[in-house]
Scaffold this motif. Structure first.
Motif: not given
Length: 163
Positions: A108-112, A122-124
């Motif tokens: 979630q932190r990366i997606a932020q 989606a990519n993650l």
């Protein structure tokens, strides 16, 4: 939890991501045990196209190449999917549940920061889904596993709980 600074060891975040992905993929028992793969995928198995038509091919057996478009929606009612996934993932062994929670919160932190790093939920999901959800026999890439991880990144607290 204490923050870990890996910049002294490696300044390329892609190396850390690849190591994490390889570690998860090499685990003898995946974070989500193999016996929960089918129940999770079945809970998320109705493929609906953007126009609402459904496919009778089990979507968790489709390869990325067989899927006509990534714009297909695998669920029409996220509340229904969450209600199906919650008891299944709630049956995880406590250690697995905590590791999954930690990983999803990390993702979630990366997606932020997806505007900068291009790593949307989606990519993650595409990158980490096959390593978190593995069938007994690996056949082909599971787009369904990617979509489940995407949903978990978007709604983890509602489905698995909090740390």
């Amino acid at each position: 939890a204490d923050e870990v600074d890996l910049s002294a060891l490696c300044d390329d975040p892609h190396v850390v991501a690849v190591l994490l992905k390889q570690f998860l993929g090499s685990m003898h028992t995946p974070v989500v045990p193999i016996e929960l793969y089918d129940p999770v995928m079945n809970a998320y198995s109705t493929l609906h196209t953007a126009d609402g038509a459904s496919s009778h091919t089990p979507s968790h057996t489709r390869s990325l190449a067989e899927s006509p478009s990534l714009s297909h929606r695998f669920y029409t009612d996220s509340a229904e999917i969450k209600s199906k996934l919650k008891p299944i993932l709630g049956s995880l062994p406590e250690t697995s549940r905590l590791v999954l929670l930690f990983l999803i919160h990390f993702l979630q932190r990366i997606a932020q920061s997806h505007e900068i790093n291009k790593m949307t939920a989606a990519n993650l999901g595409v990158v980490f889904g096959p390593n978190l959800f593995r069938p007994l026999v690996q056949t082909q890439f599971s787009l369904m596993a990617a979509k489940v991880v995407e949903l978990l990144i978007e709604d983890c607290d509602d489905i698995i709980g909090t740390l």
